[in-house]
Design an enzyme around this catalytic site. Structure first.
Site, PDB file in Angstrom:
ATOM      1  N   TYR A 141       0.859  -1.190   0.000  1.00 43.16           N
ATOM      2  CA  TYR A 141       0.000   0.000   0.000  1.00 43.16           C
ATOM      3  C   TYR A 141       0.892   1.235   0.000  1.00 43.16           C
ATOM      4  O   TYR A 141       2.008   1.205   0.532  1.00 43.16           O
ATOM      5  CB  TYR A 141      -0.914   0.004   1.222  1.00 43.16           C
ATOM      6  CG  TYR A 141      -1.998  -1.060   1.193  1.00 43.16           C
ATOM      7  CD1 TYR A 141      -3.306  -0.740   0.836  1.00 43.16           C
ATOM      8  CD2 TYR A 141      -1.716  -2.375   1.529  1.00 43.16           C
ATOM      9  CE1 TYR A 141      -4.303  -1.706   0.817  1.00 43.16           C
ATOM     10  CE2 TYR A 141      -2.704  -3.353   1.507  1.00 43.16           C
ATOM     11  CZ  TYR A 141      -3.996  -3.008   1.157  1.00 43.16           C
ATOM     12  OH  TYR A 141      -4.981  -3.975   1.126  1.00 43.16           O
ATOM     13  N   GLU A 142       0.403   2.340  -0.578  1.00 44.45           N
ATOM     14  CA  GLU A 142       1.274   3.487  -0.813  1.00 44.45           C
ATOM     15  C   GLU A 142       1.747   4.182   0.445  1.00 44.45           C
ATOM     16  O   GLU A 142       2.704   4.959   0.405  1.00 44.45           O
ATOM     17  CB  GLU A 142       0.603   4.494  -1.745  1.00 44.45           C
ATOM     18  CG  GLU A 142      -0.625   5.174  -1.207  1.00 44.45           C
ATOM     19  CD  GLU A 142      -1.209   6.146  -2.240  1.00 44.45           C
ATOM     20  OE1 GLU A 142      -0.797   7.319  -2.214  1.00 44.45           O
ATOM     21  OE2 GLU A 142      -2.048   5.737  -3.045  1.00 44.45           O
ATOM     22  N   SER A 143       1.117   3.905   1.577  1.00 49.02           N
ATOM     23  CA  SER A 143       1.578   4.504   2.832  1.00 49.02           C
ATOM     24  C   SER A 143       2.841   3.835   3.368  1.00 49.02           C
ATOM     25  O   SER A 143       3.438   4.333   4.332  1.00 49.02           O
ATOM     26  CB  SER A 143       0.474   4.427   3.891  1.00 49.02           C
ATOM     27  OG  SER A 143      -0.022   3.102   3.998  1.00 49.02           O
ATOM     28  N   GLY A 144       3.259   2.711   2.773  1.00 48.13           N
ATOM     29  CA  GLY A 144       4.524   2.097   3.170  1.00 48.13           C
ATOM     30  C   GLY A 144       4.500   0.643   3.586  1.00 48.13           C
ATOM     31  O   GLY A 144       5.555   0.006   3.613  1.00 48.13           O
ATOM     32  N   THR A 176       7.003   6.297   2.331  1.00 51.86           N
ATOM     33  CA  THR A 176       6.233   6.362   1.101  1.00 51.86           C
ATOM     34  C   THR A 176       7.123   6.623  -0.108  1.00 51.86           C
ATOM     35  O   THR A 176       6.913   6.052  -1.186  1.00 51.86           O
ATOM     36  CB  THR A 176       5.165   7.466   1.206  1.00 51.86           C
ATOM     37  OG1 THR A 176       4.253   7.131   2.254  1.00 51.86           O
ATOM     38  CG2 THR A 176       4.388   7.618  -0.091  1.00 51.86           C
TER      39      THR A 176
END
Length: 259
Positions: free
Chosen positions: A49-52, A80
């Site tokens: 997921y793009e948050s890490g 990120t």
């Protein structure tokens, strides 16, 4: 076991995710389908997921990319910037799994506005990381419910490029990867036609007619020479999906159908 059209869509999308692949997941329907795949046919899929979070294994569906469930269940969490620079732009993402508000015949996506950009009828959630995912992932899957309002002849705004104007447009734009390889809806599955890269119907879900698909598409949709029929959801797939939705509803204080 009886099932809904939404369940058919989610199951059909989950089946497209190969075991062991690295998948960059969007929130909403893509996350539901990707996590169903992890719970059924693709237990070794790596969800990013793009948050890490890398290797997230949420027990309930996240409300957003910032949901603590993702970080708590991940193998690791990175900044990120590393997700985009090293993983995505570095060519390490096999599949980008995206939703859309509008999509056109070449798999271009709008999640920005409906209507004129400066005076929109509806302002949508926006781009997030979708343009980068659509541009740099090795392949892209798109999932959304089908209607003439969402499958449009011309997008109000191009948020994320699929196959551009068709043909070799994507290559001429300098975008890596194959671009969108499948659009999965509650009615059918579409894939890009060789050469033109226009999306055509390659499979109908059980009980769905060509006429229904035509009525729910804002362009003159075409059908492949050989149109298959999607296999019905199995009891195992439905049980896994419904359990996931029930856990999510309980965790988020929702009614079961809202998960």
């Amino acid at each position: 076991m009886a099932y809904s059209t939404n369940e058919m869509m989610t199951v059909a999308a989950a089946r497209r995710l190969k075991n062991g692949s690295v998948c960059f997941v969007g929130i909403g329907l893509p996350s539901k389908a990707a996590n169903l795949a992890r719970l059924t046919s693709s237990p070794d899929v790596v969800l990013i997921y793009e948050s890490g979070p890398i290797g997230a294994k949420p027990t309930v569906l996240p409300l957003s990319i910032g949901d603590g469930e993702l970080a708590e269940t991940a193998d690791t969490v990175v900044p990120t910037g590393e997700i985009f620079r090293y993983w995505l732009q570095g060519g390490r993402i096999d599949v980008g799994f995206l939703g859309a508000a509008q999509v056109d015949r070449f798999g271009n996506i709008n999640t920005t506005v409906v209507g004129d950009y400066h005076q929109p009828k509806v302002r949508l959630p926006g781009a997030g990381g979708a343009p980068e995912i659509a541009g740099s992932a090795k392949s892209v899957l798109i999932i959304l419910k089908q209607s003439a309002r969402s499958f449009v002849d011309k997008l109000d705004f191009i948020t994320s490029v699929g196959h551009g104007e068709g043909g070799d447009s994507r290559k001429r734009l300098g975008l890596p990867g194959a671009g969108p390889v499948g659009i999965i809806t509650d009615l059918c599955i579409m894939e890009p036609e060789a050469g033109s890269n226009e999306f055509v119907v390659t499979a109908l879900h059980p009980g769905v007619t060509r006429e229904q698909v035509i009525a729910a598409t804002g362009w003159a949709i075409r059908f492949a020479d050989q149109v298959e029929y999607t296999a019905e959801p199995t009891d195992i797939e439905l049980a896994a999906l419904r359990d996931l939705e029930a856990r999510t509803a309980a965790a988020h204080g929702q009614a079961p159908g809202e998960a």
